[in-house]
Motif scaffolding. Structure first.
Motif, PDB file in Angstrom:
ATOM      1  N   GLN A   1      -2.489 -11.727  11.088  1.00 43.88           N
ATOM      2  CA  GLN A   1      -2.216 -10.482  11.805  1.00 43.88           C
ATOM      3  C   GLN A   1      -0.764 -10.428  12.279  1.00 43.88           C
ATOM      4  N   ALA A   2      -0.233 -11.575  12.699  1.00 43.72           N
ATOM      5  CA  ALA A   2       1.182 -11.622  13.081  1.00 43.72           C
ATOM      6  C   ALA A   2       2.077 -11.335  11.879  1.00 43.72           C
TER       7      ALA A   2
ATOM      8  N   ARG B   1       2.136  -7.638  11.214  1.00 41.81           N
ATOM      9  CA  ARG B   1       3.029  -6.924  12.130  1.00 41.81           C
ATOM     10  C   ARG B   1       4.493  -7.095  11.724  1.00 41.81           C
ATOM     11  N   ARG B   2       4.868  -8.307  11.299  1.00 45.01           N
ATOM     12  CA  ARG B   2       6.247  -8.533  10.868  1.00 45.01           C
ATOM     13  C   ARG B   2       6.590  -7.690   9.638  1.00 45.01           C
TER      14      ARG B   2
ATOM     15  N   TYR C   1       2.896  -7.449   2.716  1.00 47.10           N
ATOM     16  CA  TYR C   1       1.928  -6.876   3.650  1.00 47.10           C
ATOM     17  C   TYR C   1       0.542  -6.804   3.021  1.00 47.10           C
TER      18      TYR C   1
ATOM     19  N   LYS D   1      -2.682  -8.731   4.334  1.00 48.35           N
ATOM     20  CA  LYS D   1      -3.874  -7.975   4.747  1.00 48.35           C
ATOM     21  C   LYS D   1      -5.109  -8.455   4.001  1.00 48.35           C
TER      22      LYS D   1
ATOM     23  N   LYS E   1       5.111  -4.994   8.611  1.00 49.66           N
ATOM     24  CA  LYS E   1       5.084  -3.566   8.950  1.00 49.66           C
ATOM     25  C   LYS E   1       6.408  -3.147   9.578  1.00 49.66           C
ATOM     26  N   ARG E   2       6.946  -3.963  10.477  1.00 45.55           N
ATOM     27  CA  ARG E   2       8.244  -3.640  11.080  1.00 45.55           C
ATOM     28  C   ARG E   2       9.343  -3.594  10.023  1.00 45.55           C
TER      29      ARG E   2
END
Length: 354
Positions: A176-177, A180-181, A67, A71, A183-184
């Motif tokens: 960004q995708a 999100r992955r 992540y 980022k 983060k999940r």
């Protein structure tokens, strides 16, 4: 003949039906157990909970580093996109000015271009002045041709900037995708760890997470921290910058772990290392994978205060060595920044950056 047929037996009648229902319910319960929804966590012994939670935290740390890397790349892509858009806007403004100038020239030519140059010379009351004016007009025509060529070049440059902006926008959306992955993945593992820890008594949780030791470090006075810093051998740090990084890490004892955080009040493991060395005037990469290559590799026997120590085969965790076989690190969401032995995790390597 039809009157002598025996009635058909229902396949789910009597004992058979009860057995089928029992099997179906058992299967449903088993399926629920596999997908992890709608039921309580399986009960484990405290030792099993600790082992499972440690594994989940390690997996979450790996996802956190991914992540952090995504980022960093997303932020860089956003910066490049903003720069390209700003430059395109500036070029567009210059292009508009050049177009306005060409429009004025074209309008003047339209108004004056109906009379052939020979007739203009014949009708002129001042032929010498006219010839001077004609030479100027010819030079102006050359300048106009140059201006037209410049406008065309500006158009090409603006289109190139817009094309580059589209490429950066695609890259940004991909990053960004990925954020999100990851983060999940992180939140899922941390939620599972919290549910497991909730099965334990407060004393068992403290033992599983080491909260007792962390609380002791967090409650020390400033003078106690300085004493411990001296005992850790800060004088043996390779230089003043390494000593400054160690001092920064000591000052952050008790700060909470927050994945993706780089301070000043919360950190993940690589965020603490980056912030500590930033305070000493050294810029480090954001992730553990990059930090291990940010300096000179040293062996475990060569460790000195300020060295970065890395753990697990995937280089997913990092701390700052302080001497005496110990480090300061940001462990996981169940424990704040604290001092810990480097033996508590599988050692993967060390780097000296100062």
């Amino acid at each position: 003949m039809a009157a002598h047929r025996k009635p058909r037996q229902s396949p789910l009648s009597g004992h058979t039906a009860r057995t089928a229902v029992t099997i179906a319910l058992a299967g449903a319960a088993t399926a629920t157990g596999f997908d992890g929804t709608g039921h309580a966590e399986p009960r484990f012994t405290p030792a099993q909970v600790k082992a499972r939670v440690d594994k989940l935290y390690q997996e979450a740390e790996t996802a956190t580093q991914k992540y952090d890397g995504a980022k960093e790349k997303a932020d860089a892509a956003q910066h490049r996109l903003n720069t390209l858009r700003d430059e395109a806007a500036r070029r567009q403004e210059r292009l508009n000015t050049a177009r306005d100038a060409l429009g004025s020239i074209a309008a003047a030519q339209y108004r004056d271009g109906g009379i052939a140059p020979a007739w203009q010379l014949a009708l002129s009351s001042d032929p010498d002045r006219y010839l001077d004016d004609a030479a100027f007009a010819e030079r102006a025509g050359d300048r106009q041709a140059t201006a037209v060529a410049r406008v065309r070049e500006q158009l090409r440059e603006i289109e190139q900037l817009r094309g580059a902006s589209r490429v950066e926008l695609t890259a940004l959306r991909s990053r960004q995708a990925e954020l999100r992955r990851q983060k999940r993945s992180i939140t899922g593992k941390l939620d599972q760890a919290r549910r497991l820890l909730a099965q334990l008594t407060p004393a068992q949780r403290a033992e599983a997470t080491g909260d007792g030791a962390a609380a002791g470090h967090a409650s020390r006075s400033a003078s106690g921290t300085r004493d411990e810093l001296e005992q850790a051998g800060s004088a043996a740090a390779p230089d003043a910058r390494a000593a400054a990084a160690v001092a920064y890490a000591y000052a952050k004892l008790g700060s909470p772990y927050v994945w993706g955080a780089t301070g000043p009040n919360a950190f993940d493991c690589s965020g603490l290392v980056q912030a500590a060395y930033h305070s000493a005037g050294i810029s480090l990469p954001r992730t553990t994978y990059a930090q291990i290559d940010a300096g000179r590799r040293v062996s475990r026997s060569e460790l000195q205060p300020g060295d970065l120590v890395f753990f697990y085969s995937g280089i997913s965790h990092v701390g700052i060595y302080i001497g005496g076989g110990r480090m300061i690190h940001a462990p996981n969401p169940s424990a704040p920044v604290r001092v810990a032995p480097i033996d508590e995790m599988p050692f993967a390597g060390a780097t000296r950056v100062a």
